[in-house]
Each structure stands twice: as C-alpha cells, then as structure tokens.
Scaffold this active site. Structure first.
Site, PDB file in Angstrom:
ATOM      1  N   GLY A  17      52.518  38.857  49.662  1.00  0.00           N
ATOM      2  CA  GLY A  17      51.768  37.782  49.017  1.00  0.00           C
ATOM      3  C   GLY A  17      52.665  36.873  48.205  1.00  0.00           C
TER       4      GLY A  17
ATOM      5  N   TYR B 174      34.368  41.009  46.265  1.00  0.00           N
ATOM      6  CA  TYR B 174      33.518  39.994  46.878  1.00  0.00           C
ATOM      7  C   TYR B 174      32.339  40.669  47.594  1.00  0.00           C
ATOM      8  CZ  TYR B 174      37.265  37.083  45.276  1.00  0.00           C
ATOM      9  OH  TYR B 174      38.174  36.469  44.452  1.00  0.00           O
TER      10      TYR B 174
ATOM     11  N   PRO C   2      46.671  36.870  52.804  1.00  0.00           N
ATOM     12  CA  PRO C   2      45.884  35.660  52.530  1.00  0.00           C
ATOM     13  C   PRO C   2      45.979  35.269  51.060  1.00  0.00           C
ATOM     14  CG  PRO C   2      44.447  37.580  52.785  1.00  0.00           C
ATOM     15  CD  PRO C   2      45.824  38.018  53.153  1.00  0.00           C
TER      16      PRO C   2
HETATM   17  C1  LIG Z   1      47.468  32.754  44.661  1.00  0.00           C
HETATM   18  C2  LIG Z   1      46.850  33.986  45.250  1.00  0.00           C
HETATM   19  C3  LIG Z   1      45.708  33.871  46.032  1.00  0.00           C
HETATM   20  C4  LIG Z   1      45.139  35.003  46.644  1.00  0.00           C
HETATM   21  N1  LIG Z   1      44.079  34.844  47.491  1.00  0.00           N
HETATM   22  C5  LIG Z   1      43.631  35.909  48.189  1.00  0.00           C
HETATM   23  C6  LIG Z   1      42.683  35.743  49.238  1.00  0.00           C
HETATM   24  O1  LIG Z   1      42.299  34.636  49.594  1.00  0.00           O
HETATM   25  N2  LIG Z   1      42.239  36.862  49.866  1.00  0.00           N
HETATM   26  C7  LIG Z   1      42.702  38.113  49.546  1.00  0.00           C
HETATM   27  O2  LIG Z   1      42.259  39.092  50.141  1.00  0.00           O
HETATM   28  N3  LIG Z   1      43.637  38.288  48.599  1.00  0.00           N
HETATM   29  C8  LIG Z   1      44.129  37.224  47.944  1.00  0.00           C
HETATM   30  N4  LIG Z   1      45.143  37.389  47.054  1.00  0.00           N
HETATM   31  C9  LIG Z   1      45.778  38.709  46.926  1.00  0.00           C
HETATM   32  C10 LIG Z   1      46.990  38.793  47.855  1.00  0.00           C
HETATM   33  O3  LIG Z   1      46.610  38.675  49.222  1.00  0.00           O
HETATM   34  C11 LIG Z   1      47.762  40.112  47.671  1.00  0.00           C
HETATM   35  O4  LIG Z   1      46.940  41.175  48.062  1.00  0.00           O
HETATM   36  C12 LIG Z   1      48.192  40.319  46.224  1.00  0.00           C
HETATM   37  O5  LIG Z   1      48.788  39.159  45.690  1.00  0.00           O
HETATM   38  C13 LIG Z   1      49.168  41.503  46.115  1.00  0.00           C
HETATM   39  O6  LIG Z   1      50.289  41.322  46.945  1.00  0.00           O
HETATM   40  P1  LIG Z   1      51.680  40.705  46.377  1.00  0.00           P
HETATM   41  O7  LIG Z   1      52.120  41.610  45.246  1.00  0.00           O
HETATM   42  O8  LIG Z   1      52.608  40.752  47.558  1.00  0.00           O
HETATM   43  O9  LIG Z   1      51.403  39.329  45.897  1.00  0.00           O
HETATM   44  C14 LIG Z   1      45.702  36.276  46.415  1.00  0.00           C
HETATM   45  C15 LIG Z   1      46.830  36.388  45.595  1.00  0.00           C
HETATM   46  C16 LIG Z   1      47.417  35.265  45.038  1.00  0.00           C
HETATM   47  C17 LIG Z   1      48.664  35.424  44.218  1.00  0.00           C
END
Ligand SMILES: Cc1cc2nc3c(=O)[nH]c(=O)nc-3n(C[C@H](O)[C@H](O)[C@H](O)COP(=O)(O)O)c2cc1C
Length: 372
Positions: free
Chosen positions: A337, A192, A30
C-alpha cells in the site's frame, strides 16, 4: 537470498481456463485517492497517473481503490463508482494503460454501508458524515447504530435494500468486465458494509442476516454468488477480509477461515487478501512491520491443497522482508500500500535490490535509462 519467489510469475486460478498469470507476486493494494472532479464517481487523470505509474513501476497487478457499486456505496463523495457508462469508459482507459505496461488490473468493488458519505482522510477535513449540502447522503447499514462517534445514524437495510445491494454488486462486476479488468476483489474488510454484517459487534439484526455465523455471513455469500454468476469463469474472483476486529467479542480469525474455506470450495473464490480492523472504534491494533502477516499465514495453512491464492498486506515495505514472507510459505503474494503510494516504482526498485538483471526488471521501457 535470491529472487525466486517475489519475482517469479504467479497464476491466480479461475473456475475455468488457465487463470490469470501475473509477471510477479507484487500487488498494489487498493488505495482511495478522493480525487474525482465532480462528485460523480468518474475516474480522472489523477487515477490514470496513480494506477498507471505503479503499473509502469513493475507491479504484477494493480488494484483500483474501493469503488462504489452504487452512489450510496461510496465511502466519501470524492470516491470512484462503477454504475454509469461514463465511469465504465473512464475505468476502461485506465485498464488499457495498465495492460500496456505489462501489469494485470483488478478492481475492488465495495459498499461502505454505515461508513458511507464520510469526509476523506485528508488534511484540513473533519471526521464524520458529510452533510447533504456538501454532497453527502444518509448512509445505510446493518442496523441504525452509528459505527463511530461523529457519524450519522444509518438507516437499516431491509430485505429489499439488501437485495438491491446484491444486485448492485453484480451490475458493477459486469461493468468491471466490460471495462477490461482481469480480476475483481470484493471489499469485505475495514468496517464497511459486508464487514458490518459479518461482525457480531455491529450486526445485532434478528432476521436471517443476523445472529448466528451462518446468518451474519449470508450477505457476503450472496454478494459473492451474484458477482460470480456474472463475472466470467475465466477470470479470478477475490475477496478482502479483516481477519480480526482487534476487539474482544468481534469477528475473528476462526470465522474468517471458515468463511474463506466455504467461498473457495463452493463459490469460486480463488484469491483472498488478509487485512484486519477498521470496524470498531475501540480497536487496539498492534502495528509494526508485517503486523498482519500471521493472519495470511494462518489462512494459507488452512487453504493448503486448494487452488486459492493468499496475499499478505500491512507494513511490508522492504524487498527482503517481502521475499522472506513468500520463501517461508506464509503467503503466495504481497500487497503493497503506502510504500507504493510513496514510490510508485517500488517494485522495480525491489527487483534491483534482489538482484534481478536490468534486462528483466519489470518496469516499463521508457524508464530504461534510469536502470540500476
Ligand atoms: C491512502 C489510503 C487509501 C486506502 N484505501 C483503501 C481502499 O480503498 N480499500 C482497502 O481495502 N484498503 C484501503 N487502504 C488500506 C490499504 O489497502 C492497505 O491495506 C494498508 O495501507 C496497509 O498496507 P500498507 O502498510 O502497505 O500501506 C488504504 C490505505 C491508504 C494509505
């Protein structure tokens, strides 16, 4: 290395029925887009193209960003909600498009608690609480302590406020079902509301929701039970945890594993995503490729013999890296993500890199002539 793991189907169990089968083990994590038009929490065309393009790009399941279960639950005034008919209809349009691309759809339902009403993480915006004249509101949390410098002091939820939060989660879950979502992920991570109650760093309450681990986990268990009661038994219910606070004295892996075991054995949860952090301002996160995978692996081991799916997340950006995590049994699925935000067709490209035949590549048909 073959493709037998990442691009093999995955069935996430549900309390009854065959469960939810994904065409592969890649899940879009997400990601808040801060892109509603009128501060009313209604998904827009931006969300359609954001989530839709990742479904077209071959992911097995796409998870809609943290969506507020009531107006004050939203992280920022520009976040999605799921508490009105208009929002529900707009979610349904997106879900329908995701399904048409062959992907499953999940929604992360959340309550930001003391971290609600904050500015979006976009350039040019300050940090901290958005004032009412800019569409903000007074946040409500576990205590009256602000969680960060620059954040307004929240109001502490009393018994009635807690019951209302639990009800709001259940009502949003019922709407998620009506909108056609295949799975719900409850947001208990990243500092949160539910995490604020779980962690001894932020939960200094003296009532039955604070103190012992049993008490600090009570709100999460109540939310899960209330959601499970309205969410169809044929559909999987998931939860996202921060495995650790990265701060001494904080919420930690042993507590997360204990709670996860309980939720899987007694509450009908069948999917757990293991993230970390987001709560404490003094956290020190050791960031690097796959930096959170070991927490998923510990959870995977602890849940051996159950019907739970464990997904790993965090700087998993390479197809072979993802395949290796699954091949070594550290997780059942991979959440992607930022790599998906950068390249919505990341899954299709990973399939090509891992040698999946063009005819079997999971991307949508109109992309055919761009095949590898
Ligand atoms: C733009 C953005 C928005 C995010 N919004 C959420 C969210 O709504 N809920 C959540 O649990 N994590 C959120 N995250 C965290 C991501 O879901 C993910 O756990 C984090 O970016 C690490 O994974 P990655 O290295 O693949 O990006 C967000 C991350 C980014 C970059």
């Amino acid at each position: 290395m073959g493709t037998q793991h990442l691009f093999s189907p995955l069935t996430i169990a549900s309390p009854s029925g065959p469960g939810l089968t994904l065409r592969n083990r890649l899940i879009v994590a997400p990601m808040c887009q801060y892109s509603v038009d009128d501060l009313g929490g209604v998904p827009t065309d931006w969300h359609l193209q954001h989530l839709g393009s990742m479904a077209a790009g071959g992911f097995g399941m796409v998870v809609t960003e943290a969506t507020g279960v009531e107006p004050r639950a939203r992280i920022s005034p520009r976040d999605l909600g799921l508490y009105t008919d208009e929002q529900q209809d707009a979610h349904a349009r997106i879900v329908s498009f995701i399904h048409a691309q062959g992907a499953a759809s999940a929604i992360q339902l959340g309550h930001a608690g003391a971290k609600a009403s904050t500015y979006p993480g976009l350039p040019g915006l300050p940090e901290g609480t958005v004032p009412p004249q800019e569409g903000g509101w007074i946040p409500r949390g576990a205590t009256t302590e602000p969680v960060r410098d620059g954040y307004d002091a929240p109001e502490a939820l009393d018994g009635g406020g807690i019951a209302a939060v639990v009800r709001a989660f259940a009502e949003a879950a019922a709407r998620a079902d009506a909108a056609g979502y295949d799975a719900v992920q409850i947001h208990a991570a990243h500092g949160y509301l539910l995490h604020q109650f779980l962690s001894p760093l932020t939960n200094t309450r003296t009532d039955e929701y604070g103190g012992s681990e049993e008490n600090r986990t009570r709100l999460t268990r109540e939310v899960v039970a209330a959601v499970r009661a309205v969410w169809p038994d044929e559909k999987p219910l998931g939860i996202r945890f921060s495995a650790v606070d990265w701060t001494p004295g904080g919420w930690g892996i042993e507590s997360m594993i204990r709670l996860a075991r309980t939720l899987v054995s007694d509450y009908g949860v069948t999917w757990i995503d293991a993230s970390t952090g987001g709560l404490d301002k003094s956290e020190f996160i050791e960031v690097g490729p796959g930096y959170q995978v070991r927490f998923a692996a510990a959870l995977r081991e602890a849940l051996e013999g159950t019907n739970a799916t464990v997904s790993a997340v965090g700087l998993i950006e390479d197809a072979f890296q993802a395949e290796t995590i699954l091949a070594s049994g550290q997780a059942d699925a991979i959440s992607i993500g930022r790599a998906a935000l950068r390249n919505p067709h990341w899954a299709a490209q990973a399939a090509a890199r891992l040698g999946v035949a063009s005819e079997e590549n999971p991307r949508s048909i109109p992309l055919w002539r761009a095949r590898w």
